[in-house]
Write an enzyme that holds these catalytic residues in place. Structure first.
Site, PDB file in Angstrom:
ATOM      1  N   GLU A 183     126.928  54.841  31.539  1.00  0.00           N
ATOM      2  CA  GLU A 183     126.946  56.281  31.222  1.00  0.00           C
ATOM      3  C   GLU A 183     125.650  56.852  31.784  1.00  0.00           C
ATOM      4  OE1 GLU A 183     129.256  58.121  29.567  1.00  0.00           O
ATOM      5  OE2 GLU A 183     130.640  56.485  29.152  1.00  0.00           O
TER       6      GLU A 183
ATOM      7  N   CYS B 134     122.416  65.030  28.905  1.00  0.00           N
ATOM      8  CA  CYS B 134     122.952  64.507  30.172  1.00  0.00           C
ATOM      9  C   CYS B 134     123.994  65.432  30.796  1.00  0.00           C
ATOM     10  CB  CYS B 134     123.542  63.122  29.976  1.00  0.00           C
ATOM     11  SG  CYS B 134     124.773  63.070  28.682  1.00  0.00           S
TER      12      CYS B 134
HETATM   13  P1  NAD Z   1     116.385  55.212  31.288  1.00  0.00           P
HETATM   14  O1  NAD Z   1     117.323  54.733  32.315  1.00  0.00           O
HETATM   15  O2  NAD Z   1     114.953  55.385  31.634  1.00  0.00           O
HETATM   16  O3  NAD Z   1     116.398  54.268  29.993  1.00  0.00           O
HETATM   17  C1  NAD Z   1     117.602  53.851  29.362  1.00  0.00           C
HETATM   18  C2  NAD Z   1     117.383  52.499  28.708  1.00  0.00           C
HETATM   19  O4  NAD Z   1     117.065  51.529  29.689  1.00  0.00           O
HETATM   20  C3  NAD Z   1     116.268  52.463  27.682  1.00  0.00           C
HETATM   21  O5  NAD Z   1     116.703  51.706  26.572  1.00  0.00           O
HETATM   22  C4  NAD Z   1     115.124  51.767  28.414  1.00  0.00           C
HETATM   23  O6  NAD Z   1     114.322  51.014  27.544  1.00  0.00           O
HETATM   24  C5  NAD Z   1     115.841  50.872  29.407  1.00  0.00           C
HETATM   25  N1  NAD Z   1     115.122  50.726  30.674  1.00  0.00           N
HETATM   26  C6  NAD Z   1     114.355  51.640  31.300  1.00  0.00           C
HETATM   27  N2  NAD Z   1     113.899  51.160  32.468  1.00  0.00           N
HETATM   28  C7  NAD Z   1     114.391  49.908  32.603  1.00  0.00           C
HETATM   29  C8  NAD Z   1     114.267  48.872  33.593  1.00  0.00           C
HETATM   30  N3  NAD Z   1     113.548  49.048  34.683  1.00  0.00           N
HETATM   31  N4  NAD Z   1     114.929  47.705  33.377  1.00  0.00           N
HETATM   32  C9  NAD Z   1     115.669  47.520  32.268  1.00  0.00           C
HETATM   33  N5  NAD Z   1     115.791  48.456  31.298  1.00  0.00           N
HETATM   34  C10 NAD Z   1     115.172  49.621  31.446  1.00  0.00           C
HETATM   35  O7  NAD Z   1     117.037  56.582  30.760  1.00  0.00           O
HETATM   36  P2  NAD Z   1     116.454  57.587  29.705  1.00  0.00           P
HETATM   37  O8  NAD Z   1     115.216  58.191  30.270  1.00  0.00           O
HETATM   38  O9  NAD Z   1     116.386  56.966  28.350  1.00  0.00           O
HETATM   39  O10 NAD Z   1     117.597  58.703  29.638  1.00  0.00           O
HETATM   40  C11 NAD Z   1     117.660  59.743  30.533  1.00  0.00           C
HETATM   41  C12 NAD Z   1     118.753  59.539  31.550  1.00  0.00           C
HETATM   42  O11 NAD Z   1     119.919  59.089  30.903  1.00  0.00           O
HETATM   43  C13 NAD Z   1     119.151  60.805  32.263  1.00  0.00           C
HETATM   44  O12 NAD Z   1     119.407  60.512  33.602  1.00  0.00           O
HETATM   45  C14 NAD Z   1     120.421  61.225  31.561  1.00  0.00           C
HETATM   46  O13 NAD Z   1     121.281  62.026  32.327  1.00  0.00           O
HETATM   47  C15 NAD Z   1     121.033  59.920  31.255  1.00  0.00           C
HETATM   48  N6  NAD Z   1     121.914  60.030  30.103  1.00  0.00           N
HETATM   49  C16 NAD Z   1     123.254  59.858  30.303  1.00  0.00           C
HETATM   50  C17 NAD Z   1     124.098  60.006  29.219  1.00  0.00           C
HETATM   51  C18 NAD Z   1     125.576  59.832  29.354  1.00  0.00           C
HETATM   52  O14 NAD Z   1     126.228  59.734  28.324  1.00  0.00           O
HETATM   53  N7  NAD Z   1     126.142  59.783  30.535  1.00  0.00           N
HETATM   54  C19 NAD Z   1     123.595  60.321  27.971  1.00  0.00           C
HETATM   55  C20 NAD Z   1     122.224  60.484  27.832  1.00  0.00           C
HETATM   56  C21 NAD Z   1     121.388  60.311  28.907  1.00  0.00           C
END
Ligand code: NAD
Length: 465
Positions: free
Chosen positions: A218, A252
């Site tokens: 997602e 998002c």
């Molecule tokens: P992110 O990708 O930075 O983090 C998401 C998760 O991944 C967190 O639990 C984090 O600890 C982990 N993570 C981060 N970097 C990582 C790495 N290098 N290796 C492994 N794990 C890692 O995302 P975010 O900043 O928490 O959220 C924002 C993004 O999420 C935006 O792009 C938004 O559009 C998207 N989002 C999508 C939805 C959806 O339902 N489609 C919902 C909310 C947010």
């Protein structure tokens, strides 16, 4: 050698093995067990309601009203639905059997995938972590939930709530950041459900591929919002402004940018300004109805996107309070920096167009967005947009509200995601559908066995083709 041993030790291996044994005991598959767990989850969420209000306020400066509307109510709604429907969703489904298999029956059995990993993001830290958990439980799986480390207070409440009330071998929360997620991703899960950014989605997908683990991703993206001259302007700006600035734009599916028809551009911008102003955002204090940016890194990133020459409303920032007032940018073009990546904050660029076909081509040249919105009364225009542009999901004459209908599977396509959930779609996402042909012994026509003959082939062709 020491380095190698260090790499091989995985602190989550034991927990994972325990969940594997638990799943193999078949306990999580019983419908009664699933319903009991869902009921328990509902009870403990209600018991932690005040803790959630406090934690979300401490992490985001978000009001109780918004926490209820955008987090807890959605979770309770999904829980109620799963409690009502799990039995029905889990039933085997009969399908017809061709004459060539007479007298067999055919059916499809939904079965849990097994040991699942759910990784949550920070922006709606309760619902985006718990709604997938509800789906996983409803489908009969075990779960390790990795919450986002950024809203630390909310993550702590989720961990406490779950880890004190559920056995770790069945459902457990791991708090942590990148290193913990990387360690979890080394384990051979039966399903990984990830919500977050597209770059991290790729990391998750690669890790899952090593074990051929099915994934749901997602992700995010730049969601375009078309505003046509024939829209009802007052309602359009009302719905749009609410959707864009909800959660300070950190949603998002928030409208990322506006594409407004040239001929109403000025009127539209004036109406937008009046609507945004109703939220009383330009105060030195963080208001009940307008919250903070999650951290300084994102605050700085967002400030760098504000081109002061193009600000027509807002643009006020306060680093100490991580506050950016709702900001409207005009005369933006596709070449501007703000049009490169998902904004994920309270800045709304407005682009205008006169040639719809050219604009559609431009949108199509960008990665497929998570959402698309169109404000118009013209059904031909709606049909054209829905037919010509690929995107996750969306709304006509509204924004973001599509999420509140659990009958609409929620997910992206291409760079905005893979797979979907909410309601029955969530149950399906955490299930495998086992197809069975079930035949009795009492008859066995010898057609498919040797010796072969032309007559046999003729009959087989008639039965099969
Ligand atoms: P992110 O990708 O930075 O983090 C998401 C998760 O991944 C967190 O639990 C984090 O600890 C982990 N993570 C981060 N970097 C990582 C790495 N290098 N290796 C492994 N794990 C890692 O995302 P975010 O900043 O928490 O959220 C924002 C993004 O999420 C935006 O792009 C938004 O559009 C998207 N989002 C999508 C939805 C959806 O339902 N489609 C919902 C909310 C947010």
């Amino acid at each position: 050698m020491a380095e190698l041993e260090k790499q091989e030790f995985n602190p989550f291996q034991k927990l994972f093995e325990q969940q594997k044994s638990f799943f193999n005991s078949n306990k999580s598959k019983s419908i009664d067990f699933r319903l009991e767990q869902l009921k328990k989850l509902k009870k403990v969420i209600e018991a932690h309601r005040q803790d959630f209000y406090n934690a979300i306020f401490n992490d985001f400066g978000k009001s109780q009203f918004e926490t209820d509307v955008s987090e807890l109510s959605m979770v309770i709604h999904e829980l109620n639905l799963a409690l009502k429907k799990t039995k029905k969703w889990s039933k085997r489904k009969k399908v017809s059997t061709g004459f060539s298999n007479f007298p067999a029956k055919s059916y499809i059995i939904p079965e849990p995938l097994g040991n699942t990993l759910i990784i949550g993001p920070w922006n709606y830290p309760i619902q985006l972590a718990i709604i997938p958990v509800i789906a996983a439980i409803s489908a009969g799986n075990t779960v390790i939930l990795k919450t986002s480390e950024l809203p630390a207070n909310t993550s702590a409440v989720i961990a406490k709530m779950i880890n004190e009330n559920f056995p770790a071998e069945y459902l457990h929360v791991v708090e942590g950041a990148i290193p913990e997620t990387e360690q979890l991703l080394q384990l051979k899960f039966d399903k990984i459900f990830f919500t977050g950014s597209t770059p991290v989605g790729k990391i998750v997908y690669q890790a899952a591929a090593k074990n051929l683990t099915p994934v749901t991703l997602e992700l995010g993206g730049k969601s375009p919002t078309f505003v046509f001259a024939d829209c009802k302007l007052k309602t359009t700006v009302q719905r749009l402004v609410w959707a864009k600035f909800l959660n300070a734009g950190q949603t998002c599916v928030a409208p990322d940018y506006i594409l407004v028809e040239d001929k109403i551009k000025d009127r539209f911008i004036e109406a937008l300004k009046i609507e945004v102003d109703k939220y009383h955002p330009d105060s030195d204090e963080i208001r009940d109805n307008f919250l903070q940016i999650i951290n300084h890194r994102n605050f700085d990133r967002l400030c760098s996107l504000i081109d002061e020459k193009k600000v027509c409303f807002g643009g006020k920032t306060n680093r100490e309070k991580r506050y950016i007032s709702p900001t409207l940018l005009t005369d933006v073009s596709f070449e501007d920096k703000i049009m490169e990546d998902e904004i994920f904050g309270p800045i709304l660029p407005i682009l205008s167009f006169s040639n719809l076909n050219e604009t559609i081509s431009k949108v199509k040249s960008m990665p497929k967005p998570l959402a698309l919105y169109a404000y118009t009364k013209n059904r031909k225009t709606v049909k054209k947009l829905l037919t010509e542009i690929s995107f996750g999901g969306g709304a006509i004459n509204d924004s973001v509200m599509q999420l509140t209908n659990s009958n609409l599977p929620f997910g992206g396509v291409g760079f905005s995601g893979l797979g979907s959930y909410h309601g029955k779609a969530g149950f399906d996402t955490f299930s495998h559908f086992k197809s069975i042909l079930d035949k009795p012994f009492w008859i066995e026509p010898g057609l498919k066995y040797p010796p072969y003959s032309n007559l046999k082939l003729k009959i087989i062709k008639q039965l099969v083709e």
